[in-house]
Design a protein around this motif. Structure first.
Motif, PDB file in Angstrom:
ATOM      1  N   PHE A   3      27.755  52.032  67.783  1.00 14.49           N
ATOM      2  CA  PHE A   3      28.598  51.700  68.527  1.00 14.49           C
ATOM      3  C   PHE A   3      27.384  52.766  69.319  1.00 14.49           C
ATOM      4  N   THR A   4      26.574  52.493  70.706  1.00 17.07           N
ATOM      5  CA  THR A   4      25.366  52.974  71.168  1.00 17.07           C
ATOM      6  C   THR A   4      25.816  53.494  72.797  1.00 17.07           C
ATOM      7  N   SER A   5      27.783  53.216  73.144  1.00 10.98           N
ATOM      8  CA  SER A   5      28.204  54.289  74.491  1.00 10.98           C
ATOM      9  C   SER A   5      28.984  54.203  74.063  1.00 10.98           C
ATOM     10  N   GLU A   6      29.539  55.441  74.874  1.00 12.75           N
ATOM     11  CA  GLU A   6      31.287  55.115  75.411  1.00 12.75           C
ATOM     12  C   GLU A   6      31.266  55.561  76.442  1.00 12.75           C
ATOM     13  N   GLN A   7      32.135  54.864  77.260  1.00  9.38           N
ATOM     14  CA  GLN A   7      32.880  56.015  78.815  1.00  9.38           C
ATOM     15  C   GLN A   7      34.442  55.249  78.704  1.00  9.38           C
ATOM     16  N   ARG A   8      35.096  56.177  79.482  1.00  9.14           N
ATOM     17  CA  ARG A   8      36.323  55.430  80.087  1.00  9.14           C
ATOM     18  C   ARG A   8      36.816  55.640  81.471  1.00  9.14           C
ATOM     19  N   LEU A   9      36.872  53.906  80.737  1.00  3.78           N
ATOM     20  CA  LEU A   9      37.080  53.328  82.641  1.00  3.78           C
ATOM     21  C   LEU A   9      38.728  54.566  83.151  1.00  3.78           C
ATOM     22  N   ASP A  10      38.239  53.547  84.686  1.00  2.00           N
ATOM     23  CA  ASP A  10      39.497  55.236  85.770  1.00  2.00           C
ATOM     24  C   ASP A  10      41.012  53.908  85.163  1.00  2.00           C
ATOM     25  N   LEU A  20      25.972  44.509  67.043  1.00  2.00           N
ATOM     26  CA  LEU A  20      25.558  44.354  65.421  1.00  2.00           C
ATOM     27  C   LEU A  20      24.844  43.451  65.183  1.00  2.00           C
ATOM     28  N   GLY A  21      23.682  44.549  64.103  1.00  2.00           N
ATOM     29  CA  GLY A  21      22.223  43.906  63.694  1.00  2.00           C
ATOM     30  C   GLY A  21      21.728  44.083  64.912  1.00  2.00           C
ATOM     31  N   GLU A  22      20.688  42.766  65.484  1.00  2.00           N
ATOM     32  CA  GLU A  22      19.887  43.360  67.213  1.00  2.00           C
ATOM     33  C   GLU A  22      20.828  41.998  67.909  1.00  2.00           C
ATOM     34  N   ILE A  23      22.377  42.078  67.841  1.00  2.00           N
ATOM     35  CA  ILE A  23      23.584  41.560  69.068  1.00  2.00           C
ATOM     36  C   ILE A  23      23.671  42.358  69.706  1.00  2.00           C
ATOM     37  N   PRO A  24      23.776  42.462  70.543  1.00  2.00           N
ATOM     38  CA  PRO A  24      24.685  43.515  71.517  1.00  2.00           C
ATOM     39  C   PRO A  24      25.696  42.977  72.178  1.00  2.00           C
ATOM     40  N   GLY A  25      27.436  43.967  72.460  1.00  2.00           N
ATOM     41  CA  GLY A  25      28.305  43.579  72.281  1.00  2.00           C
ATOM     42  C   GLY A  25      28.682  44.721  72.924  1.00  2.00           C
ATOM     43  N   ILE A  26      30.297  44.650  73.703  1.00  2.00           N
ATOM     44  CA  ILE A  26      31.197  45.148  74.208  1.00  2.00           C
ATOM     45  C   ILE A  26      32.831  45.123  73.603  1.00  2.00           C
ATOM     46  N   LEU A  27      33.665  46.324  73.015  1.00  3.81           N
ATOM     47  CA  LEU A  27      34.022  46.448  72.820  1.00  3.81           C
ATOM     48  C   LEU A  27      35.228  47.618  73.567  1.00  3.81           C
ATOM     49  N   TRP A  28      36.189  46.816  74.208  1.00  2.00           N
ATOM     50  CA  TRP A  28      37.392  47.709  75.446  1.00  2.00           C
ATOM     51  C   TRP A  28      38.861  47.670  74.713  1.00  2.00           C
ATOM     52  N   THR A  29      39.734  48.651  74.996  1.00  5.09           N
ATOM     53  CA  THR A  29      40.742  49.280  73.963  1.00  5.09           C
ATOM     54  C   THR A  29      41.590  49.626  75.135  1.00  5.09           C
ATOM     55  N   PRO A  30      42.834  49.052  75.088  1.00  2.51           N
ATOM     56  CA  PRO A  30      43.555  49.590  75.351  1.00  2.51           C
ATOM     57  C   PRO A  30      44.049  51.616  75.621  1.00  2.51           C
ATOM     58  N   ALA A  31      44.386  52.122  76.548  1.00  2.00           N
ATOM     59  CA  ALA A  31      44.702  53.844  76.649  1.00  2.00           C
ATOM     60  C   ALA A  31      45.060  54.134  76.064  1.00  2.00           C
ATOM     61  N   ARG A  60      39.786  44.752  81.164  1.00  2.00           N
ATOM     62  CA  ARG A  60      41.155  45.293  82.154  1.00  2.00           C
ATOM     63  C   ARG A  60      42.194  44.350  81.979  1.00  2.00           C
ATOM     64  N   HIS A  61      42.225  43.966  82.486  1.00  2.00           N
ATOM     65  CA  HIS A  61      43.434  42.857  82.826  1.00  2.00           C
ATOM     66  C   HIS A  61      44.329  42.448  81.739  1.00  2.00           C
ATOM     67  N   SER A  62      43.365  42.860  80.282  1.00  2.00           N
ATOM     68  CA  SER A  62      44.366  42.156  78.709  1.00  2.00           C
ATOM     69  C   SER A  62      44.631  43.215  77.943  1.00  2.00           C
ATOM     70  N   ALA A  63      44.164  44.452  78.895  1.00  2.00           N
ATOM     71  CA  ALA A  63      44.029  45.515  78.358  1.00  2.00           C
ATOM     72  C   ALA A  63      45.209  46.401  78.542  1.00  2.00           C
ATOM     73  N   ALA A  64      46.071  46.159  79.591  1.00  2.00           N
ATOM     74  CA  ALA A  64      47.292  46.474  80.816  1.00  2.00           C
ATOM     75  C   ALA A  64      48.500  45.549  80.182  1.00  2.00           C
ATOM     76  N   GLU A  65      48.229  44.489  78.959  1.00  2.00           N
ATOM     77  CA  GLU A  65      48.876  43.673  78.632  1.00  2.00           C
ATOM     78  C   GLU A  65      48.605  44.252  76.557  1.00  2.00           C
ATOM     79  N   GLY A  66      48.422  45.202  76.716  1.00  2.00           N
ATOM     80  CA  GLY A  66      48.014  45.534  75.400  1.00  2.00           C
ATOM     81  C   GLY A  66      46.753  45.440  74.074  1.00  2.00           C
ATOM     82  N   PHE A  67      46.308  44.190  75.002  1.00  2.00           N
ATOM     83  CA  PHE A  67      45.184  43.338  73.895  1.00  2.00           C
ATOM     84  C   PHE A  67      43.877  44.489  73.430  1.00  2.00           C
ATOM     85  N   ALA A  68      43.282  44.601  72.889  1.00  2.00           N
ATOM     86  CA  ALA A  68      41.406  44.415  72.703  1.00  2.00           C
ATOM     87  C   ALA A  68      41.216  43.623  73.024  1.00  2.00           C
ATOM     88  N   ALA A  69      39.611  44.019  73.747  1.00  2.00           N
ATOM     89  CA  ALA A  69      38.769  43.188  73.793  1.00  2.00           C
ATOM     90  C   ALA A  69      37.864  42.900  73.957  1.00  2.00           C
TER      91      ALA A  69
END
Length: 243
Positions: A3-10, A20-31, A60-69
């Motif tokens: 993990f290279t950064s994190e922030q809590r959205l509003d 992941l190696g040289e591959i960038p990505g983003i993970l979102w998890t529900p509040a 964010r739409h998915s997280a509102a329903e309890g999904f990580a994305a």
């Protein structure tokens, strides 16, 4: 995975960038979640920075329903090294479309098949890493992006239980036999007036899918005109199959 950064959205969703190696990505998890969250892999056409506004809205739409994305950058896109062969094939594709000519199968094969061969193992490696994290659990869904990548993942990745595919990109005809091997529940989006896509090929591909449960959502409009209500329909689809 690092993990290279994190922030809590509003809305409380935790957004973490990773490599992941040289591959960038983003993970979102529900509040908040009382149990490990089901995971949705968010496909896209390439360019994480360019696609970020759409991706974070979907997450964010998915997280509102309890999904990580989660999502990762495609080979040859964003800051990743370019492929001269892919750039040449993409230029040939654009020339054919601008001239109003049929897109030759050979161009589609040169552009899409190498991408699928590289991207699918990367998605599977990302899935290995994501499912090892606390707070992330199965089952797993795949949504959007390059439909040929989603097709291949649906065939080879047993941890994916359902897929929401966007019929908005070309699929090599050699992959139609793979489509017959797909058995997971599918929901397929088709923009009826997509100027850069072959409508009949998309309909033929839908017909080829071997899934007993498959639903086609066809809406009027161009490539970027997917109605907002399809986001809710996608969440309901995943709620049926991932919860």
């Amino acid at each position: 995975m690092r993990f290279t950064s994190e922030q809590r959205l509003d809305d409380g969703v935790l957004e973490r960038e990773f490599t992941l190696g040289e591959i960038p990505g983003i993970l979102w998890t529900p509040a908040s979640a009382s149990a490990p969250a089901p995971l949705i892999l968010l496909g896209h056409p390439g360019g994480l920075h360019k696609m970020y506004p759409r991706l974070v809205a979907r997450a964010r739409h998915s997280a509102a329903e309890g999904f990580a994305a989660a999502t990762i950058e495609l080979p040859g896109s964003g800051d990743r090294p370019r492929s001269a062969a892919a750039e040449e094939a993409r230029a040939d594709l654009h020339r054919a479309l601008e001239a109003g000519e049929p897109v030759d199968d050979e161009i589609v094969d040169r552009l899409v098949l190498p991408l699928v061969e590289k991207a699918v193992p990367e998605w599977r490696a990302a899935l290995d890493a994501l499912l090892s994290l606390p707070g992330i659990g199965g089952p797993v869904g795949y949504a959007g992006g390059v439909i040929a990548i989603g097709l291949r993942l649906a065939v080879v990745e047993p941890r994916i239980s359902a897929a929401l595919l966007f019929a908005g990109s070309f699929v090599p005809r050699t992959m139609f036999e793979e489509a017959r091997q797909v058995t997971i529940p599918l929901q397929v989006l088709l923009q009826w007036d997509d100027e850069g896509n072959d409508r009949q090929l998309a309909l033929d591909l839908f017909d080829a899918f071997g899934s007993k449960e498959k639903t086609l959502h066809a809406n009027m409009g161009g490539h970027t005109g997917v109605p907002q209500f399809e986001g809710d329909a996608g969440n309901r689809f995943f709620a049926r199959h991932l919860k």
